[in-house]
Design an enzyme around this catalytic site. Structure first.
Site, PDB file in Angstrom:
ATOM      1  N   ARG A 252       0.791  -1.203   0.099  1.00 45.98           N
ATOM      2  CA  ARG A 252       0.032  -0.022   0.150  1.00 45.98           C
ATOM      3  C   ARG A 252       1.031   1.400  -0.094  1.00 45.98           C
ATOM      4  NH1 ARG A 252      -3.222  -2.337   3.865  1.00 45.98           N
ATOM      5  NH2 ARG A 252      -5.062  -3.549   2.787  1.00 45.98           N
TER       6      ARG A 252
ATOM      7  N   LYS B  24       1.799  11.622 -11.744  1.00 42.09           N
ATOM      8  CA  LYS B  24       0.982  10.698 -12.418  1.00 42.09           C
ATOM      9  C   LYS B  24       1.808   9.686 -12.919  1.00 42.09           C
ATOM     10  CE  LYS B  24      -2.119  13.559 -15.026  1.00 42.09           C
ATOM     11  NZ  LYS B  24      -2.708  14.161 -16.288  1.00 42.09           N
TER      12      LYS B  24
ATOM     13  N   GLU C 122       8.182  19.245 -25.087  1.00 47.45           N
ATOM     14  CA  GLU C 122       7.434  19.535 -23.932  1.00 47.45           C
ATOM     15  C   GLU C 122       7.871  20.847 -23.361  1.00 47.45           C
ATOM     16  OE1 GLU C 122       4.597  17.792 -23.156  1.00 47.45           O
ATOM     17  OE2 GLU C 122       5.379  15.841 -23.559  1.00 47.45           O
TER      18      GLU C 122
ATOM     19  N   LYS D   9       6.038  23.348 -14.151  1.00 48.02           N
ATOM     20  CA  LYS D   9       4.964  22.192 -14.174  1.00 48.02           C
ATOM     21  C   LYS D   9       4.490  22.102 -12.494  1.00 48.02           C
ATOM     22  CE  LYS D   9       3.783  17.364 -14.679  1.00 48.02           C
ATOM     23  NZ  LYS D   9       3.621  16.208 -15.580  1.00 48.02           N
TER      24      LYS D   9
ATOM     25  N   GLU E 251      -5.852  17.289 -11.262  1.00 52.06           N
ATOM     26  CA  GLU E 251      -6.194  17.779 -12.800  1.00 52.06           C
ATOM     27  C   GLU E 251      -7.912  17.946 -12.765  1.00 52.06           C
ATOM     28  OE1 GLU E 251      -4.502  15.687 -15.932  1.00 52.06           O
ATOM     29  OE2 GLU E 251      -6.112  16.379 -17.377  1.00 52.06           O
TER      30      GLU E 251
ATOM     31  N   ARG F 246      -4.701  22.370 -14.194  1.00 52.38           N
ATOM     32  CA  ARG F 246      -3.751  21.099 -14.760  1.00 52.38           C
ATOM     33  C   ARG F 246      -3.761  20.798 -16.158  1.00 52.38           C
ATOM     34  NH1 ARG F 246      -0.988  16.104 -11.401  1.00 52.38           N
ATOM     35  NH2 ARG F 246       0.388  15.406 -12.859  1.00 52.38           N
TER      36      ARG F 246
ATOM     37  N   ASN G 294      -1.948  19.664 -21.042  1.00 52.91           N
ATOM     38  CA  ASN G 294      -2.608  18.793 -22.361  1.00 52.91           C
ATOM     39  C   ASN G 294      -2.345  19.825 -23.539  1.00 52.91           C
ATOM     40  OD1 ASN G 294      -2.645  16.497 -20.798  1.00 52.91           O
ATOM     41  ND2 ASN G 294      -4.604  17.100 -20.281  1.00 52.91           N
TER      42      ASN G 294
ATOM     43  N   HIS H 214      -1.839  17.955 -26.858  1.00 59.46           N
ATOM     44  CA  HIS H 214      -1.962  16.623 -26.624  1.00 59.46           C
ATOM     45  C   HIS H 214      -3.181  15.733 -27.108  1.00 59.46           C
ATOM     46  CE1 HIS H 214       1.495  17.218 -24.190  1.00 59.46           C
ATOM     47  NE2 HIS H 214       1.744  16.005 -23.660  1.00 59.46           N
TER      48      HIS H 214
ATOM     49  N   HIS I   1      -2.174  12.747 -29.269  1.00 60.29           N
ATOM     50  CA  HIS I   1      -2.554  11.208 -28.634  1.00 60.29           C
ATOM     51  C   HIS I   1      -3.177  10.587 -29.929  1.00 60.29           C
ATOM     52  CE1 HIS I   1      -2.292  12.293 -24.054  1.00 60.29           C
ATOM     53  NE2 HIS I   1      -1.277  12.188 -24.572  1.00 60.29           N
TER      54      HIS I   1
ATOM     55  N   HIS J  42       6.343  10.199 -28.737  1.00 60.28           N
ATOM     56  CA  HIS J  42       5.043  10.913 -27.840  1.00 60.28           C
ATOM     57  C   HIS J  42       5.470  12.328 -28.005  1.00 60.28           C
ATOM     58  CE1 HIS J  42       2.532  12.581 -24.715  1.00 60.28           C
ATOM     59  NE2 HIS J  42       3.433  13.299 -24.283  1.00 60.28           N
TER      60      HIS J  42
HETATM   61  N1  NAD Z   1       3.444  10.832 -16.001  1.00 59.80           N
HETATM   62  C1  NAD Z   1       3.490  11.880 -16.587  1.00 59.80           C
HETATM   63  O1  NAD Z   1       3.127  12.809 -16.257  1.00 59.80           O
HETATM   64  C2  NAD Z   1       4.022  11.798 -18.013  1.00 59.80           C
HETATM   65  C3  NAD Z   1       3.950  12.825 -18.788  1.00 59.80           C
HETATM   66  C4  NAD Z   1       4.588  12.619 -20.029  1.00 59.80           C
HETATM   67  C5  NAD Z   1       4.686  11.371 -20.643  1.00 59.80           C
HETATM   68  N2  NAD Z   1       4.620  10.167 -20.029  1.00 59.80           N
HETATM   69  C6  NAD Z   1       4.868   9.143 -20.405  1.00 59.80           C
HETATM   70  O2  NAD Z   1       6.425   9.014 -20.698  1.00 59.80           O
HETATM   71  C7  NAD Z   1       6.848   8.136 -21.574  1.00 59.80           C
HETATM   72  C8  NAD Z   1       7.842   8.628 -22.701  1.00 59.80           C
HETATM   73  O3  NAD Z   1       8.775   8.946 -21.777  1.00 59.80           O
HETATM   74  P1  NAD Z   1      10.275   8.843 -22.663  1.00 59.80           P
HETATM   75  O4  NAD Z   1      10.084   9.614 -23.810  1.00 59.80           O
HETATM   76  O5  NAD Z   1      10.975   8.823 -21.595  1.00 59.80           O
HETATM   77  O6  NAD Z   1      10.366   7.258 -23.037  1.00 59.80           O
HETATM   78  P2  NAD Z   1      11.333   6.133 -22.524  1.00 59.80           P
HETATM   79  O7  NAD Z   1      11.399   6.007 -21.038  1.00 59.80           O
HETATM   80  O8  NAD Z   1      10.892   4.765 -23.200  1.00 59.80           O
HETATM   81  O9  NAD Z   1      12.874   6.431 -23.117  1.00 59.80           O
HETATM   82  C9  NAD Z   1      12.914   6.831 -24.494  1.00 59.80           C
HETATM   83  C10 NAD Z   1      14.121   5.842 -24.648  1.00 59.80           C
HETATM   84  O10 NAD Z   1      15.211   6.454 -24.417  1.00 59.80           O
HETATM   85  C11 NAD Z   1      16.140   5.371 -23.626  1.00 59.80           C
HETATM   86  N3  NAD Z   1      16.909   6.160 -22.538  1.00 59.80           N
HETATM   87  C12 NAD Z   1      16.585   6.787 -21.549  1.00 59.80           C
HETATM   88  N4  NAD Z   1      17.364   7.366 -21.050  1.00 59.80           N
HETATM   89  C13 NAD Z   1      18.372   7.227 -21.683  1.00 59.80           C
HETATM   90  C14 NAD Z   1      19.678   8.003 -21.844  1.00 59.80           C
HETATM   91  N5  NAD Z   1      20.032   8.834 -20.650  1.00 59.80           N
HETATM   92  N6  NAD Z   1      20.497   7.636 -22.755  1.00 59.80           N
HETATM   93  C15 NAD Z   1      20.152   6.902 -23.737  1.00 59.80           C
HETATM   94  N7  NAD Z   1      19.042   6.297 -23.808  1.00 59.80           N
HETATM   95  C16 NAD Z   1      18.049   6.441 -22.898  1.00 59.80           C
HETATM   96  C17 NAD Z   1      15.199   4.551 -23.027  1.00 59.80           C
HETATM   97  O11 NAD Z   1      15.921   3.234 -22.927  1.00 59.80           O
HETATM   98  C18 NAD Z   1      14.133   4.327 -24.345  1.00 59.80           C
HETATM   99  O12 NAD Z   1      14.470   3.626 -25.141  1.00 59.80           O
HETATM  100  C19 NAD Z   1       5.387   7.480 -22.286  1.00 59.80           C
HETATM  101  O13 NAD Z   1       4.896   6.532 -21.623  1.00 59.80           O
HETATM  102  C20 NAD Z   1       4.316   8.579 -21.798  1.00 59.80           C
HETATM  103  O14 NAD Z   1       3.027   8.150 -21.511  1.00 59.80           O
HETATM  104  C21 NAD Z   1       4.183  10.393 -18.584  1.00 59.80           C
HETATM  105 ZN    ZN Z   2       3.251  14.953 -23.124  1.00 67.80          ZN
END
Ligand code: NAD
Ligand code: ZN
Ligand code: NAD
Ligand code: ZN
Lengths: 379, 379
Positions: A131, A153, A195, A236, A246, A250, A254, A257, A261, A276
């Protein structure tokens, strides 16, 4: 706006003001080497469960482990495969099981070492094992440093769509080591930059101007990179503190987005075609152009946004996406199913110009459909 | 203590005081017939996703659905098999998927119609689908009405133990229809009664005296039944309001549970041999006798507790459990692995007498082991 010059070795700290659940985001080059001391300061004697992906583990896990060991913190690593597919029920269940098997106690800590995928997944796992265990975000992509690691999130994807199962779970600390971005592919860096630009476009026109002038330095890893990350986190953090769950403002995060999306879904979430941040880039341009078409936003502002995102190498048109997108009616279906839709009415983030975005509930779907057709997308 | 006489048809309301997350527990005979109106008052036009088990559905779903329909609320039912086995990852995932498939929106409502299994499972599902949908508890066992539906602990079991994955998620409303307890087996009713008695033993000696005098009426379904449920909910609500996330006093609710959980695990969670409340009954007697042996609690008080639980038909000794329990060393291992153990030290709820319990950290495992051996259990 005054942006203080940051030097290498400098640390910036941004506070996310959520009362008892508030936390610091620390930003700077080489911060991973301080991770052990900084985690131990909050959780002395904790064991650290490191959730990471195999790519990040290869590049940055040794330094992270060394830092924990130097601080006398015991640790265990739980690697998953890189990529969006790891944000799934089976991996979620497996991680919960592995954490429980390793006899972590409630006072121990989960560390998410990776991009947004790892942060979202590990934050959800940490939130439900016993938990709730405390967790620390160590974001390693630009997107994760400026967006996903901040705000709480967390979650996974399901066959019905992205991020449909999860919780709000604030970390206890975010450590954004900007130097690890040196190993990130240029494409992923650009995606995160979409972003960063978004924060200027939401409500901070001075920041957008600063980005227009400093983007090259940010991409080169100059002190401007630390500044851009810190300024984005401040933006942020402000929004999250005002509206953690949200219910209101908040939703401004988006911007770009809803269109983005739909495009991501249109390519079946195939990162080879569209990641993304690229969807956000195109979506942001569309949101500005749609606002301009509705007479809300000066056409020059929409053009300026498009010009800036294009100059850093981001896609800005639906036609920039390789392969075939679904037709407009299908894209409209995705838009209607987007989470931000309430009781059938379409909610969009629209804008009156650069840094002047607002939430518009009840946008006419026919207007969106006509706009998309004129934008020549999806066929 | 004054216990106001409750009449049939009367409704008692207990407020759980958690600020913005506070909620009412409404208690009374026949309350299900008012469920639609009471839910619609909070969530007008919501669609209601009813999570229930097949046994409860057979007995009480028609009345619940009729009440929703009378209030003009659309609904859909998601039944699961009765029994503890439904508190599992596969059922959790399946329910999330089914809820998403039914296109519920964030403003819609999940209703948990059933015992503690349904409440724990549905509360967890509601907490994660679209990062949280409101949910309403409609507890149908005595245990659920006096304990599990109040306080926001939700979750599922894993192969590592019970309730190890879940979240704190407070309902928006609890509707405890005491009349549905008429269909509950006497054994399940008695099991819930062990938790009722627990509230007297924690810190409310007058309530324990009242139970000694009124237990027969409670079992017959007289107004005393409503009173007992309401008083128990008040006690739990008070503790939860003081310590929502079990950092302190909430641990008192675990009186009898460290021993009880070990016994449940000792029979492999086989409900044919021992249900939760029966384990609590034996555990409560053990906690009092252990406290007496340590010179903390008068021996007469321990005997009085045992006498009262025995008179209602609850088991009070390890030897009352059919079949073979594991040996004492194995039971000690379970006790050491219990969630309430922190960094190797044993934490127990001990007592100075009826209604005078307290949290004791650092109980000597050897003392517990010796006590269990003298109690003749487990071999
Ligand atoms: N929680 C939130 O508020 C929020 C906001 C925006 C996006 N997201 C989520 O985030 C995800 C996308 O995040 P992302 O773009 O970081 O994707 P990711 O975590 O898949 O990273 C992208 C790629 O980069 C590689 N990588 C990471 N760090 C590295 C580094 N320092 N050097 C070399 N390679 C590296 C990873 O292995 C991966 O292949 C999505 O799932 C999206 O839904 C969440
Ligand atoms: Zn985003
Ligand atoms: N969340 C908490 O704070 C908390 C507290 C205590 C216990 N629990 C959990 O509660 C669960 C036990 O709850 P329970 O004892 O209610 O078990 P349960 O939900 O399995 O119900 C017991 C049996 O009674 C049947 N039943 C339910 N209502 C009935 C009715 N009105 N008439 C006839 N049959 C009926 C059910 O189908 C089931 O077979 C355990 O999983 C335990 O971990 C949770
Ligand atoms: Zn209990």
């Amino acid at each position: 706006m005054t942006l203080s010059p940051a030097e290498t070795g400098a640390r910036r700290t941004v506070r996310v003001d959520l009362g008892a659940r508030g936390y610091d985001i620390v930003i700077g080059d080489g911060l991973i080497s301080e991770a052990g001391a900084r985690i131990a300061a909050l959780f002395p004697r904790a064991r650290v469960a490191i959730i990471t992906d195999e790519t990040v583990a290869e590049l940055h896990l040794p330094a992270f482990k060394a830092a924990l060991e130097a601080a006398g913190l015991d640790h265990e690593t739980f690697p998953v495969k890189p990529g969006e597919a790891s944000k799934s029920f089976p991996i979620f269940e497996d991680l919960c099981d592995r954490l429980l098997a390793s006899r972590l106690e409630r006072g121990d800590v989960v560390a998410a070492l990776g991009g947004g995928v790892i942060g979202d997944l590990a934050g959800f796992v940490a939130g439900v094992v016993r938990r709730g265990m405390p967790f620390v975000q160590v974001p390693t992509t630009l997107l994760a440093q400026v967006d996903s690691s901040v705000g709480g999130k967390t979650g996974i994807n399901t066959r019905h769509g992205k991020n449909l199962v999860g919780i709000f779970n604030q970390p206890a600390l975010v450590l954004a080591d900007t130097a690890v971005l040196d190993t990130l592919s240029p494409r992923e860096f650009r995606a995160g930059y979409a972003e960063v630009a978004k924060y200027g476009l939401i409500d901070d026109p001075d920041f957008f101007v600063w980005l227009e002038e400093n983007w090259a330095g940010i991409f080169e890893g100059a002190p401007a990179r630390i500044e851009a990350v810190a300024h984005s986190c401040e933006a942020k953090a402000r929004v999250v503190a005002a509206d953690e769950r949200e219910g209101g403002v908040r939703a401004l995060l988006n911007l770009g987005h809803t269109f983005g999306h739909a495009l991501e879904r249109g390519v079946g979430y195939d990162g080879a075609l569209l990641v993304h941040g690229e969807g956000v880039s195109i979506g942001t341009v569309l949101a500005h152009r749609f606002s301009a078409e509705m007479g809300l936003c000066p056409a020059e502002d929409a053009e300026r946004v498009e010009r800036h995102l294009a100059i850093v190498g981001l896609p800005t048109h639906m036609s920039d996406i390789p392969g075939q997108l679904p037709g407009i009616p299908e894209l409209m279906r995705y838009i209607a199913q987007d989470k931000k839709v309430s009781r059938g009415a379409l909610t969009f983030i629209l804008t009156r110009g650069i840094g002047r975005s607002f939430i518009e509930k009840g946008v006419d779907p026919a207007a969106v459909e006509g706009f998309l057709e004129r934008s020549g997308g999806g066929v």
